[in-house]
Design an enzyme around this catalytic site. Sequence first.
Site, short mmCIF file in Angstrom:
data_model
loop_
_atom_site.label_atom_id
_atom_site.label_comp_id
_atom_site.label_asym_id
_atom_site.label_seq_id
_atom_site.Cartn_x
_atom_site.Cartn_y
_atom_site.Cartn_z
N ASN A 198 4.19 -9.17 12.40
CA ASN A 198 3.17 -8.57 11.87
C ASN A 198 2.27 -9.72 10.98
O ASN A 198 1.32 -9.45 10.16
CB ASN A 198 3.21 -7.11 11.24
CG ASN A 198 3.65 -6.75 12.62
OD1 ASN A 198 3.84 -6.37 13.54
ND2 ASN A 198 4.05 -5.88 12.28
N LYS A 208 2.67 -1.56 8.92
CA LYS A 208 4.69 -0.11 8.68
C LYS A 208 5.06 -1.02 9.67
O LYS A 208 4.86 -0.84 10.95
CB LYS A 208 3.90 1.27 7.79
CG LYS A 208 5.70 2.06 8.25
CD LYS A 208 6.28 1.83 9.11
CE LYS A 208 6.75 2.60 9.44
NZ LYS A 208 7.68 3.52 10.44
N TYR A 266 3.31 9.85 -0.60
CA TYR A 266 4.50 9.23 -0.05
C TYR A 266 5.95 9.87 -0.33
O TYR A 266 6.26 9.63 0.02
CB TYR A 266 3.83 7.68 0.49
CG TYR A 266 2.29 7.87 1.12
CD1 TYR A 266 1.52 8.40 1.27
CD2 TYR A 266 2.28 5.99 1.40
CE1 TYR A 266 0.93 8.08 2.60
CE2 TYR A 266 1.41 6.00 1.87
CZ TYR A 266 0.24 7.01 2.23
OH TYR A 266 -1.02 6.27 3.22
N LYS A 274 -2.26 5.79 -4.46
CA LYS A 274 -4.13 6.48 -4.27
C LYS A 274 -3.04 7.83 -5.02
O LYS A 274 -2.55 8.15 -5.15
CB LYS A 274 -3.45 6.76 -2.34
CG LYS A 274 -4.21 5.68 -1.50
CD LYS A 274 -4.06 5.43 -0.36
CE LYS A 274 -3.19 4.82 0.92
NZ LYS A 274 -2.18 4.98 0.59
N ASP A 332 0.51 -1.13 -0.08
CA ASP A 332 0.19 0.51 0.06
C ASP A 332 1.01 0.58 -0.40
O ASP A 332 1.80 1.71 0.98
CB ASP A 332 -0.95 0.15 0.92
CG ASP A 332 -1.76 0.89 1.17
OD1 ASP A 332 -3.30 1.08 0.93
OD2 ASP A 332 -1.18 2.15 1.69
N ARG A 350 9.89 -7.12 12.97
CA ARG A 350 8.48 -7.18 13.09
C ARG A 350 7.55 -6.98 12.18
O ARG A 350 6.85 -7.67 11.96
CB ARG A 350 8.05 -5.84 13.81
CG ARG A 350 9.22 -4.85 15.05
CD ARG A 350 8.90 -3.76 15.27
NE ARG A 350 8.87 -2.87 16.71
CZ ARG A 350 9.52 -1.52 17.14
NH1 ARG A 350 9.18 -0.87 16.07
NH2 ARG A 350 10.08 -1.85 18.10
N HIS A 404 -7.74 9.79 -2.06
CA HIS A 404 -6.62 9.80 -1.18
C HIS A 404 -7.57 11.05 -0.41
O HIS A 404 -7.94 10.25 1.38
CB HIS A 404 -5.39 10.01 -1.34
CG HIS A 404 -4.70 9.49 0.02
ND1 HIS A 404 -3.49 10.00 -0.46
CD2 HIS A 404 -4.69 9.54 0.76
CE1 HIS A 404 -2.39 9.87 0.90
NE2 HIS A 404 -3.26 9.61 1.71
N1 NAP Z 1 -4.99 6.52 3.42
C1 NAP Z 1 -4.56 6.83 4.60
O1 NAP Z 1 -4.77 8.82 4.56
C2 NAP Z 1 -3.86 6.84 5.28
C3 NAP Z 1 -3.01 7.70 6.48
C4 NAP Z 1 -2.37 6.32 7.41
C5 NAP Z 1 -1.35 5.16 7.01
N2 NAP Z 1 -2.32 5.04 5.60
C6 NAP Z 1 -1.96 3.45 5.57
O2 NAP Z 1 -1.55 2.67 6.17
C7 NAP Z 1 -0.17 1.90 6.51
C8 NAP Z 1 -0.03 2.23 8.68
O3 NAP Z 1 -0.43 3.19 9.05
P1 NAP Z 1 0.50 3.33 10.21
O4 NAP Z 1 1.82 3.31 9.24
O5 NAP Z 1 0.38 5.47 9.64
O6 NAP Z 1 1.33 2.62 10.83
P2 NAP Z 1 0.70 1.55 12.06
O7 NAP Z 1 1.11 1.06 10.82
O8 NAP Z 1 -0.03 2.17 12.89
O9 NAP Z 1 2.23 2.35 13.29
C9 NAP Z 1 3.16 1.90 12.57
C10 NAP Z 1 4.03 2.21 13.51
O10 NAP Z 1 4.13 1.07 14.66
C11 NAP Z 1 5.74 0.72 15.10
N3 NAP Z 1 5.76 -0.86 14.90
C12 NAP Z 1 4.85 -1.77 13.80
N4 NAP Z 1 4.72 -3.24 13.94
C13 NAP Z 1 5.25 -3.19 14.68
C14 NAP Z 1 5.78 -3.82 16.40
N5 NAP Z 1 5.44 -5.48 15.97
N6 NAP Z 1 6.16 -4.28 17.63
C15 NAP Z 1 6.12 -2.42 17.90
N7 NAP Z 1 6.12 -1.84 17.18
C16 NAP Z 1 5.19 -2.00 15.76
C17 NAP Z 1 6.27 0.90 13.46
O11 NAP Z 1 7.43 1.35 14.18
P3 NAP Z 1 9.34 0.69 13.21
O12 NAP Z 1 8.74 0.78 11.27
O13 NAP Z 1 9.89 1.40 13.83
O14 NAP Z 1 8.60 -0.93 13.12
C18 NAP Z 1 5.84 2.76 13.90
O15 NAP Z 1 6.02 3.59 14.12
C19 NAP Z 1 1.07 3.62 5.73
O16 NAP Z 1 1.81 2.68 6.21
C20 NAP Z 1 -0.30 3.61 4.95
O17 NAP Z 1 -0.11 2.87 3.79
C21 NAP Z 1 -2.96 5.90 5.00
#
Ligand code: NAP
Length: 285
Positions: A241, A231, A48, A73, A43, A237, A110
């Site tokens: 995951n 992510k 980005y 997106k 994704d 990790r 988006h």
């Molecule tokens: N459509 C939209 O508007 C929108 C907005 C936000 C995000 N997104 C999408 O959703 C995806 C996921 O959301 P996100 O990246 O915002 O946040 P997330 O997946 O909720 O959290 C990512 C955070 O969690 C940490 N993490 C990951 N796995 C872990 C584990 N097993 N144990 C402990 N910490 C862990 C990562 O650190 P490390 O990397 O250091 O491991 C990072 O700091 C994005 O990458 C993107 O593709 C879309």
Amino acid sequence: MENVTLNNGVQMPILGFGVYQIPDVDTQAAVEAALAAGYRHLDTAAAYGNEEAVGAAIKASGIARQDLFVTTKLWIQHAPAGSVEEDTKRSFDNSLQRLGLDYLDLYLIHQPLGDYYSEWRAMQKLNMQGLARAIGVSNFHPDRLIDLIDHNEIVPAVNQIETHPFHQRATDQALMIERGVQIESWGPFAEGKNDLFTNPLLAAIGESHGKSVAQVVLRWLTQRDVVVIPKSVRPERMAQNFDVFDFTLTEDQMNQISTLDTGASLFFDHRDPAMVSWLGGRRNN
Ligand SMILES: NC(=O)c1ccc[n+]([C@@H]2O[C@H](COP(=O)([O-])OP(=O)(O)OC[C@H]3O[C@@H](n4cnc5c(N)ncnc54)[C@H](OP(=O)(O)O)[C@@H]3O)[C@@H](O)[C@H]2O)c1
């Protein structure tokens, strides 16, 4: 890997890898590591700034195109009235080129901002031409989603919205199910906000299964039929995951997690005028 079936029959892996906030220079290595760990669903987004690096990782992996599910997106188009459809097609072509692909599995609007009706008309054409196997939206609140559905031909296959233990979106999901729209979670870990990774309830449930908090959260979401795209830039990790399908949360554990819902965003509201203006002013095509 479990799949969900979208409203046009396309199969989508229920778990993928998100690359938001991975710096461009680190993205190729991260995506290569994710693909090596078994992820086949990626994704990204024009906004980005790392589509090219995602494409380079796909190419380096040698994985057959049909074995991957790639989402990107469309950012808010700013063309004067009348040319948003053309600009949407141009943005799509630019994304495909940066990714080094000749079709997308899923193309999302988006943000529910700007002239997204014209964007949707262009995306419907891309879908009918087979250039985007499925099309959908992101960050659409129920009212905007229903309005878009009721005034267009193609029902969005997916709505990607903030969904995690502190903002569970059960009512939104029920409406999406009624209208044939698949819910996809962004920020499954709330990016660690509210001390998610040390939450006592989630930790205790994890202990009972020999799993981490992150794994409990991903299992809770996938048991609710929510698509997830966590992510991480750390291979250990990424592997953790990905390893979330060999246990099942009990009904009681699912109900206990329901109590963590605050019913509100931990990030921002797409209906906040200041945020609407800030997002609308950003240029990312
Ligand atoms: N459509 C939209 O508007 C929108 C907005 C936000 C995000 N997104 C999408 O959703 C995806 C996921 O959301 P996100 O990246 O915002 O946040 P997330 O997946 O909720 O959290 C990512 C955070 O969690 C940490 N993490 C990951 N796995 C872990 C584990 N097993 N144990 C402990 N910490 C862990 C990562 O650190 P490390 O990397 O250091 O491991 C990072 O700091 C994005 O990458 C993107 O593709 C879309």
